[in-house]
Scaffold this active site. Structure first.
Site, PDB file in Angstrom:
ATOM      1  N   SER A 152       0.812  -1.219   0.000  1.00 52.42           N
ATOM      2  CA  SER A 152       0.000   0.000   0.000  1.00 52.42           C
ATOM      3  C   SER A 152       0.847   1.272   0.000  1.00 52.42           C
ATOM      4  O   SER A 152       0.351   2.341  -0.379  1.00 52.42           O
ATOM      5  CB  SER A 152      -0.951   0.014   1.204  1.00 52.42           C
ATOM      6  OG  SER A 152      -0.229  -0.181   2.410  1.00 52.42           O
ATOM      7  N   ASP A 397      -1.902   5.922  11.999  1.00 53.60           N
ATOM      8  CA  ASP A 397      -1.129   5.526  10.817  1.00 53.60           C
ATOM      9  C   ASP A 397       0.156   6.340  10.738  1.00 53.60           C
ATOM     10  O   ASP A 397       0.142   7.523  10.375  1.00 53.60           O
ATOM     11  CB  ASP A 397      -1.970   5.736   9.550  1.00 53.60           C
ATOM     12  CG  ASP A 397      -1.270   5.221   8.298  1.00 53.60           C
ATOM     13  OD1 ASP A 397      -0.086   4.826   8.376  1.00 53.60           O
ATOM     14  OD2 ASP A 397      -1.907   5.220   7.228  1.00 53.60           O
ATOM     15  N   HIS A 400       1.998   5.164   6.291  1.00 53.12           N
ATOM     16  CA  HIS A 400       1.698   5.816   5.010  1.00 53.12           C
ATOM     17  C   HIS A 400       1.957   7.313   5.121  1.00 53.12           C
ATOM     18  O   HIS A 400       2.329   7.816   6.181  1.00 53.12           O
ATOM     19  CB  HIS A 400       0.251   5.531   4.608  1.00 53.12           C
ATOM     20  CG  HIS A 400      -0.041   4.063   4.458  1.00 53.12           C
ATOM     21  ND1 HIS A 400      -0.544   3.306   5.487  1.00 53.12           N
ATOM     22  CD2 HIS A 400       0.138   3.228   3.407  1.00 53.12           C
ATOM     23  CE1 HIS A 400      -0.682   2.052   5.086  1.00 53.12           C
ATOM     24  NE2 HIS A 400      -0.271   1.973   3.834  1.00 53.12           N
TER      25      HIS A 400
END
Length: 433
Positions: A152, A397, A400
């Site tokens: 991702s 997170d 990312h």
């Protein structure tokens, strides 16, 4: 004396003509190297035409603007060693102007209160790195194709690139499946195709237990088997950007030659814990071997190196977070621990693959994002990757990257690499004919 067309005059006239011929030859031998330099300089002008300074906004690259050629550098600069410096002209797109931003990286949409993290650019120590020029990129990629192979974070990179290009053109979806993990986009005016191939472990893998010891799943990795979801589909691509890393922290069972050889934190009886680095090394080894084994693949493989996470005050599933609001200086932190080990494994396996690929005439390059991203603890979504009223359980997170955000600099790196590759190829043609 009457002469025919095929007769050669003798005497004084012959001596004079011979002298003139020698002089003419010397002039030609002097001029040709100068012409080569002019052609080489012109190629740099074509490839390196860009905003007059790296911090210029895109308003300085409108069509018809006259550009200044950049000087030819005697040696290529190390793009990947440097510092982050302020860039008040950024960002170059917003959450409202680009539809390609994944919801979990759409930090401004979901209320991140500070915007300063978007206003930095990477400055190499010994040269300038121009801000990404979408028109230039599309022109260089005209008639070509680019595939992102990985997890991702690779998708995060592709979506950043789509947003940066969106000022010039949006792509159309030409995917052969409805699965978002295998999207294809076409820029029709430039006959340029971009694709993503989801393969978080790079090799064939399957879920063995949806919970596992850490409640994040236990994965079976077949470390000597290709993941045919991507290895059978990349022959046609001119460029592959391959990456991977964060999924290897999860529990895994390793298979080789169709039998279990060990695991990483699987807690299974009679199975040796070989650690995550064992699987990581062999996964990259197998992925590179797959690329080198493709008979019809003629493209360039680009390793995008590991981008560190920045969890502080706890692990990702134990309350860790990333709340800083500005970059580190290079002397304020260093690559260490698992980040360093992942990076070293990648580079070691890359060098082996590059040697093998060279035998077939294949090109391997490194997009070394590790040091630059180590310095960006401020660039992650943290808790701003979803609505605060959304009834879901999501961890902070710190893996990312917000869009817009620091990951946009990866396209600055990529474009500069492509330009230098063009110059290198041109010079090779001049040298070797």
């Amino acid at each position: 004396m009457n002469l025919h067309g095929n007769e050669v005059p003798l005497g004084k006239n012959y001596t004079l003509n011979k002298t003139l011929a020698i002089v003419f030859t010397l002039v030609i031998l002097t001029v040709i190297p100068l012409l080569y330099n002019l052609v080489d300089y012109y190629s740099v002008f074509l490839l390196n035409s860009s905003p007059k300074s790296p911090s210029d906004s895109y308003s300085s690259i409108e069509e018809g603007e006259e550009r200044q050629p950049l000087p030819i550098q005697e040696e290529e600069c190390d793009l990947f060693t440097g510092e982050w410096i302020p860039n008040p002209n950024a960002p170059y797109y917003t959450s409202s102007s680009c539809w390609a931003i994944h919801e979990h990286q759409n930090c401004m949409k979901y209320g991140r209160p500070d915007g300063g993290f978007m206003q930095w650019r990477w400055k190499p120590d010994d040269c300038d790195l121009p801000i990404f020029n979408p028109s230039q990129f599309l022109e260089l990629m005209r008639g070509k194709s680019l595939a992102f192979v990985g997890d991702s974070v690779g998708r995060n990179q592709m979506q950043s690139l789509i947003c940066l290009i969106s000022r010039v053109e949006y792509p159309i979806d030409v995917s052969y499946t409805a699965d978002d993990n295998f999207k294809r986009w076409s820029y029709e005016r430039y006959n340029f195709t971009m694709a993503i191939f989801w393969t978080p472990h790079l090799t064939r893998a399957a879920i063995g237990d949806t919970d596992g010891p850490t409640k994040t799943g236990l994965f079976n990795l077949y470390l000597d088997e290709y993941d045919e979801e991507w290895t059978t589909k990349i022959d046609e691509f001119d460029f592959i950007i391959i990456s991977g890393g964060h999924w290897f922290f999860r529990p895994m069972v390793y298979y080789e030659n169709h039998r279990i050889v060990g695991c990483h934190y699987c807690l299974l009886p009679n199975v040796t814990d070989l650690g995550m680095y064992y699987g990581y090394r062999r996964a990259f080894r197998t992925a590179f071997k797959a690329i080198n084994s493709l008979k019809n693949f003629k493209g360039m493989t680009i390793l995008r190196t590991f981008a560190p996470s920045h969890f502080e005050n706890g692990l990702w599933n134990q309350g860790g977070n990333c709340l800083r609001t500005k970059p580190f200086r290079s002397n304020e932190t260093q690559l260490e621990g698992s980040d360093l080990e992942f990076y070293m494994i990648q580079m070691e396996e890359f060098k082996t693959a590059e040697r093998e690929g060279r035998k077939r005439g294949l090109k391997f390059r490194v997009l070394d994002t590790t040091q630059a991203m180590l310095l960006r603890p401020d660039g992650h979504p943290s808790r701003y990757g979803h609505s605060t009223t959304e009834n879901v359980t999501l961890y902070n997170d710190c893996v990312h990257w917000c869009l817009p955000g620091p990951i946009d600099a990866w396209s600055d790196f990529l474009l500069e690499m492509l330009k230098m590759e063009g110059i290198r190829s041109f010079r090779d043609r001049l040298e070797f004919g």
